[in-house]
Design a protein around this motif. Structure first.
Motif, short mmCIF file in Angstrom:
data_model
loop_
_atom_site.label_atom_id
_atom_site.label_comp_id
_atom_site.label_asym_id
_atom_site.label_seq_id
_atom_site.Cartn_x
_atom_site.Cartn_y
_atom_site.Cartn_z
N GLU A 170 -5.50 -11.09 -13.19
CA GLU A 170 -4.87 -9.78 -13.41
C GLU A 170 -3.48 -9.72 -12.78
OE1 GLU A 170 -5.67 -5.10 -12.19
OE2 GLU A 170 -7.30 -6.59 -12.00
N LEU A 171 -3.34 -10.26 -11.55
CA LEU A 171 -2.05 -10.25 -10.85
C LEU A 171 -1.04 -11.14 -11.56
CD1 LEU A 171 -3.22 -10.31 -7.12
CD2 LEU A 171 -2.15 -8.39 -8.34
N GLU A 172 -1.53 -12.22 -12.18
CA GLU A 172 -0.62 -13.09 -12.92
C GLU A 172 -0.03 -12.34 -14.12
OE1 GLU A 172 -3.00 -16.50 -13.72
OE2 GLU A 172 -2.47 -17.50 -11.82
N ASP A 173 -0.89 -11.51 -14.82
CA ASP A 173 -0.39 -10.72 -15.94
C ASP A 173 0.63 -9.69 -15.46
OD1 ASP A 173 -2.04 -12.09 -17.63
OD2 ASP A 173 -3.66 -10.61 -17.58
N ASP A 174 0.34 -9.05 -14.34
CA ASP A 174 1.29 -8.06 -13.81
C ASP A 174 2.63 -8.70 -13.46
OD1 ASP A 174 -0.64 -6.15 -14.05
OD2 ASP A 174 -1.24 -6.18 -11.91
N LEU A 175 2.58 -9.91 -12.92
CA LEU A 175 3.81 -10.61 -12.57
C LEU A 175 4.63 -10.93 -13.81
CD1 LEU A 175 5.60 -11.97 -10.42
CD2 LEU A 175 4.17 -14.02 -10.64
N ALA A 176 3.94 -11.37 -14.87
CA ALA A 176 4.65 -11.72 -16.11
C ALA A 176 5.32 -10.49 -16.72
CB ALA A 176 3.69 -12.36 -17.12
N LYS A 177 4.61 -9.36 -16.71
CA LYS A 177 5.18 -8.14 -17.26
C LYS A 177 6.40 -7.70 -16.45
CE LYS A 177 0.80 -6.39 -19.07
NZ LYS A 177 -0.23 -5.33 -18.98
N ALA A 178 6.35 -7.83 -15.13
CA ALA A 178 7.47 -7.41 -14.29
C ALA A 178 8.69 -8.29 -14.54
CB ALA A 178 7.08 -7.47 -12.82
N LYS A 179 8.42 -9.56 -14.73
CA LYS A 179 9.53 -10.46 -15.03
C LYS A 179 10.16 -10.13 -16.38
CE LYS A 179 7.98 -14.41 -12.25
NZ LYS A 179 7.52 -15.81 -12.28
N ALA A 180 9.31 -9.78 -17.36
CA ALA A 180 9.83 -9.46 -18.69
C ALA A 180 10.71 -8.22 -18.63
CB ALA A 180 8.67 -9.23 -19.67
N LYS A 181 10.36 -7.27 -17.81
CA LYS A 181 11.16 -6.06 -17.66
C LYS A 181 12.40 -6.30 -16.81
CE LYS A 181 7.29 -2.84 -18.07
NZ LYS A 181 6.52 -1.77 -17.41
#
Length: 560
Positions: A518-529
């Protein structure tokens, strides 16, 4: 312990009181000095008697012409005999047969002074004092015939008149002698008196007792007043007055010295009394009686020494101090006797109690019931410590008896134990071998196999029997070490193989793994933004969960 009270109810007497100085007749030769010394010490008198002292020439020629003059035998006056310590004065020549001087209204002339020597009644020629130091020559004064003639008138029939300043005073008659003989005879009396005054001057200079000097000086004044001689009487009277002034100074000095000595004596006595009263007021139970009794005896000796050596105090003061001192010593002695009487009673009680303990200890000394008897001896020891102490000598003797009774028992028990220990020596060897085998199990690798071997070793250990007393603790401790090592290995094995623990560990792993994804998905989304703050926060949380997951995975591996 004895006391120093034997004859102390009466104050010690001064057995060696200061002996009064003897009269001028008995003056020690050491107080005498040559005529020149006496004159040097009284310059005022020398000035006043210039005419008298102007000539000290020998009068041997005059004495040869006076050989017929003599005085009727008579008892010497007291004032005239006090100068007997002076050096031999010129002895008057014997009168011619049938001729003797006839005195007028004047008193009888004195005898000549005796030769100087040791004081009468004190030392003789063979005494140690006489041999220790040669006597100092006493002063001797001589008036020349020419000088004497200035103070006399002599008639053809031998009557002699003294010229005393403006006065004329009849002295006596020398009927059948020549005028020169008459003059020499009566002037010699003047010389004797001047010599006596010079001797008194010497005694004043050496600090002789003023009272004795004053008494002799009184006789001299009386003799001068009678004027039964020929010489410079005004000068002699002036010299006597000068001597009286010096004597008064000496009296004052003696008085001041006596007052100072009495003050010191009073302070010494009061210090002795104060210390004695302080000792008498102390609690008898707090005193070290050996030291205190010795000190009180020492104070009494100090009192006697002070009384003997120092000046006398006023009777009222002396009696008051003595009564206080005697009371303090009596009180001190009563306390001492009461203390030791009570101590004797306490000692007797303590001795009786400890005698009973000794009797019980001696009765147990032959017992072979080792355990209970040893406990009984411990109880007896506690009772002994709680019991009162007797005197040191008796208490030491009682303790020796009590200890001897214990020693009998404990020596017998020790002998028995040594015999038993010899029998258990072989058992010790067997158990040493068992321990050696058990040491090979450590550290435990196979719990089940180690448990089986240890159970077998325990059976053999029990079968081996008892070991010597001194080795019991060591052997039991060594076998417990083997058991503790096996128990630790079993606990660790159970922890790893416990199903509940494994289930809890697997569940935690699953949860952590899901959280990491779950934290890996959150990290990817933050990087995309492109949100740097969200990226940093997500990265920090992800790193923490990965670390926990790694640790839990390692733990789970040990449970498989």
């Amino acid at each position: 312990m004895t006391t120093s009270q034997e004859s102390d109810d009466q104050q010690p007497t001064q057995t060696e009181a200061v002996q009064p100085e003897s009269s001028a007749v008995e003056a020690p030769a050491a107080e005498a000095a040559p005529m020149e010394t006496a004159q040097a010490e009284t310059p005022a008198a020398e000035v006043e008697t210039k005419d008298v002292l102007s000539s000290v020439e020998s009068v041997e020629a005059a004495q040869s012409s006076e050989s017929e003059a003599s005085e009727p035998a008579s008892e010497p006056a007291e004032s005239e005999t006090t100068a007997a310590a002076s050096a031999p004065a010129p002895v008057p020549a014997a009168p011619k047969p049938g001729r003797k001087p006839t005195p007028g209204t004047a008193p009888k002339p004195s005898n000549l002074p005796r030769p100087a020597g040791a004081p009468a009644g004190k030392t003789g020629q063979g005494s140690p004092a006489a041999q220790a130091a040669a006597p100092m020559p006493a002063p001797s004064y001589t008036t020349s015939p020419e000088e004497a003639a200035k103070f006399a008138k002599i008639s053809d029939d031998g009557h002699v008149v003294l010229l005393d300043g403006a006065e004329e005073h009849p002295v006596g008659q020398f009927p059948e002698g020549t005028p020169q003989e008459a003059l020499a005879y009566f002037s010699r009396k003047y010389d004797e008196l001047v010599s006596q005054v010079m001797l008194l001057e010497q005694r004043v200079a050496t600090g002789a007792p003023a009272g004795e000097i004053q008494k002799t000086l009184g006789h001299v004044r009386q003799t001068i007043g009678e004027r039964g001689m020929v010489g410079d009487m005004p000068a002699l009277r002036a010299r006597v007055e000068a001597l009286q002034t010096r004597l008064d100074d000496l009296k004052l000095a003696e008085k001041l010295a006596l007052e100072k000595a009495q003050a010191a004596q009073l302070a010494t006595r009061e210090a002795i009394v104060a210390e004695a009263e302080e000792m008498a007021a102390k609690d008898p139970q707090q005193l070290q009686w050996k030291h205190a009794s010795a000190r009180m005896a020492e104070l009494f000796e100090n009192w006697k020494a002070a009384q003997k050596a120092g000046p006398r105090l006023a009777k009222s003061v002396e009696d008051g101090l003595w009564k206080r001192f005697r009371t303090a010593r009596t009180t001190h002695d009563k306390h001492r006797r009461a203390f030791f009487s009570q101590l004797d009673a306490t000692n007797a009680t303590a001795k009786q109690a400890k005698e009973k303990l000794i009797a019980r200890a001696e009765a147990l000394s032959t017992s072979t019931d080792w355990g209970p008897t040893a406990g009984a001896y411990r109880d007896l020891m506690n009772e002994w410590k709680a019991a009162p102490r007797a005197s040191r000598k008796e208490d030491d003797a009682l303790w020796a008896r009590f200890r001897a009774a214990q020693d009998v028992f404990f020596k017998a028990r020790k002998s028995q134990n040594e015999e038993i220990d010899r029998e258990y020596g072989e058992n010790l060897k067997v158990k040493e071998e068992i321990l050696a085998e058990g040491q090979k199990l450590l550290p435990v690798q196979d719990v089940k196999a180690a448990r089986k071997v240890l159970n077998d070793l325990r059976g053999r250990w029990e079968d081996a029997g008892r070991v010597p007393r001194k080795d019991v603790s060591r052997m039991e401790s060594a076998f417990r070490t083997l058991e503790d090592g096996l128990k630790s290995a079993e606990d660790e094995h159970w922890r790893k193989t416990n199903p509940e623990t494994k289930a809890r560990t697997n569940s935690a792993l699953s949860q952590l793994e899901d959280k990491v994804a779950e934290l890996e998905d959150d990290l990817a989304k933050a990087k995309a933004k492109g949100d740097a703050k969200s990226v940093a926060k997500a990265q920090e949380a992800l790193d923490a969960r990965k670390l926990w997951l790694e640790t839990l995975q390692k733990s789970a591996q040990g449970l498989r």
